[in-house]
Design an enzyme around this catalytic site. Structure first.
Site, PDB file in Angstrom:
ATOM      1  N   ASP A 131       0.827  -1.200   0.000  1.00 11.28           N
ATOM      2  CA  ASP A 131       0.000   0.000   0.000  1.00 11.28           C
ATOM      3  C   ASP A 131       0.868   1.259   0.000  1.00 11.28           C
ATOM      4  O   ASP A 131       1.902   1.311   0.684  1.00 11.28           O
ATOM      5  CB  ASP A 131      -0.905  -0.012   1.238  1.00 11.28           C
ATOM      6  CG  ASP A 131      -1.777   1.214   1.335  1.00 11.28           C
ATOM      7  OD1 ASP A 131      -2.689   1.351   0.516  1.00 11.28           O
ATOM      8  OD2 ASP A 131      -1.525   2.040   2.238  1.00 11.28           O
ATOM      9  N   GLU A 160       1.665  -0.416  -5.030  1.00 16.10           N
ATOM     10  CA  GLU A 160       0.711   0.649  -5.344  1.00 16.10           C
ATOM     11  C   GLU A 160       1.526   1.921  -5.525  1.00 16.10           C
ATOM     12  O   GLU A 160       1.909   2.583  -4.572  1.00 16.10           O
ATOM     13  CB  GLU A 160      -0.318   0.836  -4.222  1.00 16.10           C
ATOM     14  CG  GLU A 160      -1.363   1.894  -4.580  1.00 16.10           C
ATOM     15  CD  GLU A 160      -2.183   2.361  -3.384  1.00 16.10           C
ATOM     16  OE1 GLU A 160      -3.313   2.831  -3.611  1.00 16.10           O
ATOM     17  OE2 GLU A 160      -1.694   2.292  -2.241  1.00 16.10           O
TER      18      GLU A 160
END
Length: 506
Positions: free
Chosen positions: A184, A233
């Site tokens: 993330d 990401e």
């Protein structure tokens, strides 16, 4: 193994996938019961959004313990069973890792281990990713940094304990059979230790710092020892800087947000595809193609609007959408994405053609809404619990009202309603996910009018997407799959087709 280079990966948002214990919240029991459905789709792997114990401030991305499962979802033993049962059906499991921050209830923060965070006597002028200041003051007068909510204090990656902890967490999940991790906010964890003020026009001093590459090299060594993968990401507009993270000793793949945010426009789509493939080629990394995820407006709704692109800054409530048109374009976009070289991601409900639901203000849970002063509608509209069966809420999701309200009228979009229906979105996805395996090799653009995208793969199959206002002819060969019925043998507007896997193409 290189399965990940051309994989189809299904994203599961656990709270909203399926409820196995009847409390209105999705859980691991619900996922385990639906594993045959996921296997029938034809995907290769399942990516789970965070399933760890959390304070619930930001959809699970405020993690208390990376080595356990939130009781709302089940137990660690259940997660281990899920990974094993999925594997027996040919489905690999990818877990979410959040290196930028932890929960304010994490033991490090609770026990005041300030050296592992960013504490200062005064705040700087940075802006939170969710709007407002990223600094919160404690009763003793000190301030701590949080690029997201105040319940998510940022970690200090200059400290060796932070680095060692994350490397151990990787091993923990790889030891339990996870095939990879999704990272993330992968460009945010490292900050300039001076925490300088942001100068006008300057880049944020916490984005894409060089020290990140060394961190991910160490992660890659661990992943390679388990034959596991790392997925980043990476919100980076610069393709060259993006590609540096995909060098052979760093991340395996990264999300392609340029393609996701691209409007339904032939010139922009072709440019995005070309830029993506060109950026990945020098580092020999596979591209990824993404239409939706848990943070962005669902593609059916986006493609039915006047502005079909996506940006967080422009997201507002009350924007009208022609869902019939949006669904038609989403079907075509699915065939486009699945025909391109590389991996493809399917966000839960995308295969059902679910639109964005505008959650009533009083029911919104997403902190983006509150931190924007109510301007941003938040991300809950793409996180609505899935409809499985029936004609009224909870649509077979469970046995009680769901944690986010479901809209009326979703009965026709349920798995039960679409299963076996020849013209349904679900059938299209199942067919496309099965047939896309016949595509292989590179991409070559074929001659077409400006509003039509046509390309061939080295395997010989072609994909044509008609973004013009009139039907167009298809390349020669057997028509394998279309997103809409042909009109006198021609491809209608806002539709896509795959034509025969033959090498005899001009």
């Amino acid at each position: 193994m290189t399965w990940w280079r051309s994989a189809a990966i299904y994203q599961i948002y656990p709270r909203s996938f399926a409820d196995g214990n009847g409390d209105g919240i999705g859980d691991l029991a619900g996922v385990r019961a639906r594993l045959p459905y996921l296997a029938s789709l034809g995907v290769d792997a399942l990516w789970f959004n965070p399933w760890y114990p959390s304070s619930g401030a930001d959809g699970g991305y405020d993690v208390i313990d990376y080595r356990d499962i939130d009781p709302t979802y089940g137990t660690l033993a259940e997660a281990e069973k899920l990974i094993s049962e999925a594997s027996s059906l040919g489905l690999r499991t990818i877990v979410d890792i959040v290196p930028n921050h932890v929960s304010h209830r994490h033991p490090w923060f609770v026990n005041d281990q300030r050296e592992l965070f960013w504490f200062r006597d005064r705040p700087n002028n940075w802006r939170s990713e969710f709007g407002g200041s990223p600094w919160t003051q404690l009763p003793d007068g000190s301030w701590y940094l949080h690029l997201f909510t105040a319940e998510q204090p940022d970690l200090n990656w200059t400290h060796p304990v932070v680095r060692a902890e994350h490397e151990d967490v990787l091993r923990f999940w790889f030891d339990r059979g996870a095939a990879g991790v999704r990272i993330d906010s992968a460009v945010l964890p490292v900050k300039d230790p001076a925490l300088p003020d942001l100068l006008p026009g300057a880049e944020h001093p916490y984005v894409d710092r060089d020290e990140l590459h060394d961190i991910y090299r160490s992660w890659r060594a661990i992943a390679d020892s388990y034959d596991a993968i790392l997925i980043g990401e990476l919100w980076l507009p610069d393709a060259e800087r993006f590609a540096k993270y995909l060098r052979a000793d760093e991340l395996h793949t990264a999300f392609n947000f340029d393609f996701l945010a691209c409007p339904w426009d032939p010139e922009r789509l072709r440019a995005s595809i070309d830029t993506t493939l060109a950026a990945h080629a020098p580092v020999d990394a596979p591209a990824t193609w993404v239409l939706s995820n848990h943070d962005v407006t669902r593609v059916v709704t986006r493609y039915g609007r006047v502005d079909t692109s996506f940006s967080f800054g422009a997201k507002r409530a009350g924007v009208p959408s022609d869902l019939v048109l949006g669904t038609r374009r989403a079907r075509a976009a699915a065939l486009l994405a699945m025909a391109l070289p590389g991996a493809v991601y399917v966000y839960q409900g995308e295969e059902l053609g679910l639109p964005e639901y505008e959650v009533p203000t009083g029911a919104i849970r997403d902190p983006m809404h509150a931190r924007s002063g109510g301007v941003d509608p938040g991300r809950d509209g793409c996180r609505i619990p899935l409809p499985w069966s029936g004609t009224a809420p909870p649509y077979g999701f469970g046995s009680t009202p769901t944690w986010l309200p479901q809209p009326p009228g979703w009965g026709s979009l349920s798995v039960e309603a679409q299963d076996g229906a020849p013209d349904s979105m679900l059938t299209l996805y199942r067919d496309a996910l099965r047939l896309r395996r016949r595509f292989s090799g590179g991409l070559r653009w074929l001659e077409s009018s400006p509003d039509v995208l046509t390309f061939a793969r080295d395997s010989g199959g072609t994909c044509t997407v008609n973004l013009s206002s009139t039907p167009v002819p298809l390349p020669p060969g057997e028509v394998i799959l279309t997103s809409a019925p042909l009109t006198d043998g021609r491809l209608p507007s806002d539709a896509a087709a795959w034509v025969g896997f033959t090498r005899h193409l001009s």
